[in-house]
Design a protein around this motif. Structure first.
Motif, PDB file in Angstrom:
ATOM      1  N   MET A 158       2.167   1.607  -3.490  1.00 35.10           N
ATOM      2  CA  MET A 158       1.325   2.148  -4.375  1.00 35.10           C
ATOM      3  C   MET A 158       1.023   3.427  -4.280  1.00 35.10           C
ATOM      4  O   MET A 158       0.887   4.200  -5.250  1.00 35.10           O
ATOM      5  CB  MET A 158       0.434   1.350  -4.597  1.00 35.10           C
ATOM      6  CG  MET A 158       0.533  -0.422  -5.067  1.00 35.10           C
ATOM      7  SD  MET A 158      -0.739  -1.323  -5.176  1.00 35.10           S
ATOM      8  CE  MET A 158      -1.859  -0.408  -6.515  1.00 35.10           C
ATOM      9  N   ARG A 159       1.078   3.864  -3.210  1.00 33.69           N
ATOM     10  CA  ARG A 159       0.644   5.460  -2.753  1.00 33.69           C
ATOM     11  C   ARG A 159       1.773   6.322  -3.482  1.00 33.69           C
ATOM     12  O   ARG A 159       1.536   7.356  -3.741  1.00 33.69           O
ATOM     13  CB  ARG A 159       0.409   5.407  -1.431  1.00 33.69           C
ATOM     14  CG  ARG A 159      -0.087   7.066  -0.952  1.00 33.69           C
ATOM     15  CD  ARG A 159      -0.862   6.815   0.396  1.00 33.69           C
ATOM     16  NE  ARG A 159       0.190   6.542   1.434  1.00 33.69           N
ATOM     17  CZ  ARG A 159       0.288   5.518   2.184  1.00 33.69           C
ATOM     18  NH1 ARG A 159      -0.778   4.717   2.156  1.00 33.69           N
ATOM     19  NH2 ARG A 159       1.161   4.990   3.117  1.00 33.69           N
ATOM     20  N   MET A 160       3.194   5.791  -3.220  1.00 37.36           N
ATOM     21  CA  MET A 160       4.400   6.503  -3.624  1.00 37.36           C
ATOM     22  C   MET A 160       4.759   6.595  -4.898  1.00 37.36           C
ATOM     23  O   MET A 160       5.146   7.366  -5.675  1.00 37.36           O
ATOM     24  CB  MET A 160       5.494   6.371  -2.634  1.00 37.36           C
ATOM     25  CG  MET A 160       5.065   6.580  -1.166  1.00 37.36           C
ATOM     26  SD  MET A 160       5.053   8.083  -0.704  1.00 37.36           S
ATOM     27  CE  MET A 160       6.621   8.840  -1.138  1.00 37.36           C
ATOM     28  N   ARG A 192       0.817  -1.246   0.069  1.00 37.47           N
ATOM     29  CA  ARG A 192       0.064  -0.162  -0.080  1.00 37.47           C
ATOM     30  C   ARG A 192       0.767   1.320   0.081  1.00 37.47           C
ATOM     31  O   ARG A 192       0.326   2.095  -0.605  1.00 37.47           O
ATOM     32  CB  ARG A 192      -0.779   0.238   1.205  1.00 37.47           C
ATOM     33  CG  ARG A 192      -1.919  -1.055   1.169  1.00 37.47           C
ATOM     34  CD  ARG A 192      -2.838  -0.974   2.392  1.00 37.47           C
ATOM     35  NE  ARG A 192      -3.905  -1.926   2.216  1.00 37.47           N
ATOM     36  CZ  ARG A 192      -4.937  -1.996   3.226  1.00 37.47           C
ATOM     37  NH1 ARG A 192      -4.852  -1.707   4.567  1.00 37.47           N
ATOM     38  NH2 ARG A 192      -5.838  -3.045   3.059  1.00 37.47           N
ATOM     39  N   TYR A 193       1.869   1.166   0.867  1.00 35.99           N
ATOM     40  CA  TYR A 193       3.036   2.380   0.821  1.00 35.99           C
ATOM     41  C   TYR A 193       3.528   2.557  -0.331  1.00 35.99           C
ATOM     42  O   TYR A 193       3.510   3.666  -1.042  1.00 35.99           O
ATOM     43  CB  TYR A 193       3.898   2.181   1.912  1.00 35.99           C
ATOM     44  CG  TYR A 193       4.973   3.328   1.994  1.00 35.99           C
ATOM     45  CD1 TYR A 193       4.526   4.341   2.530  1.00 35.99           C
ATOM     46  CD2 TYR A 193       6.184   2.994   1.359  1.00 35.99           C
ATOM     47  CE1 TYR A 193       5.643   5.533   2.517  1.00 35.99           C
ATOM     48  CE2 TYR A 193       7.296   3.944   1.192  1.00 35.99           C
ATOM     49  CZ  TYR A 193       6.856   5.183   1.900  1.00 35.99           C
ATOM     50  OH  TYR A 193       7.842   6.021   1.867  1.00 35.99           O
TER      51      TYR A 193
END
Length: 211
Positions: A19-21, A16-17
């Motif tokens: 894909m967010r970045m 999740r981190y």
């Protein structure tokens, strides 16, 4: 179950981190994230494996507390991480298995215009991912088992693997491969199939906007 839960918990958080970045995962980044997740959980994930190994290889039945006491009296806290060096190679197994599954799943859903896999589709893709991962990592798995049982030394995994080749040839690296493959493929297939079913239920009942 505990090992898989810890892996998916760590992997999901890191994914999740990422894909967010950085956006969507590719095959290589997927493997690297899975590898990182598996390494990071070893401080809490590895000792139960050592304890289980002692319980399974004991000459006489023993309780959990007796197994823990035996390990601690023999090697102290370090005893709970005997052979952990092999994990740096073995961590590629869940990483590769999960990455193969994800990549095949994305391609399969895209071709069929579906949003989720069925139980049997999840089982099949999970099994394929496990076969590929096991072929690459089994020598490291064997090295870890030998080290945990006190039969392969506690040195570098590569030295243990080299010793096996010297004593029994390359084929010795895959001694017991078929039973491990059958067990692993069945377990991973069911694991990924159940994971997909839970995702389907979650989307159907808790994320109505995704319908």
């Amino acid at each position: 179950f505990y090992e898989k839960f810890m892996f998916f918990l760590g992997y999901t958080m890191i994914k999740r981190y990422w894909m967010r970045m950085f956006g969507a995962l590719g095959p290589v980044s997927n493997v690297l994230l899975g590898y990182t997740a598996d390494i990071l959980i070893q401080p809490v994930n590895y000792p139960p494996q050592i304890i289980t190994g002692v319980l399974q290889t004991a000459d006489e039945p023993m309780t959990l507390s007796q197994a823990v006491s035996k390990i601690y009296k023999k090697d102290g806290l370090a005893g709970f991480y005997n052979g952990v060096q092999a994990q740096f190679g073995l961590a590629f197994k869940p990483a590769i298995s999960n990455a193969v599954f994800d990549q095949m799943k994305d391609g399969y859903l895209l071709r069929h215009g579906a949003s989720n896999l069925t139980f049997f589709e999840g089982f099949g893709l999970g099994a394929v991912g496990r076969v590929i991962a096991t072929m690459f990592t089994y020598p490291y798995l064997r090295a870890r088992i030998l080290a945990s049982a006190g039969k392969g030394g506690t040195g570098n995994p590569m030295s243990m693997i080299a010793k096996q080749i010297q004593e029994g040839g390359v084929a010795s690296l895959y001694s017991g491969f078929v039973p491990e493959l059958v067990r692993g493929v069945t377990f991973q297939g069911i694991n990924m199939a159940c994971k997909e079913e839970l995702m389907s239920v979650n989307m159907a009942y808790f994320l109505p906007n995704n319908k």
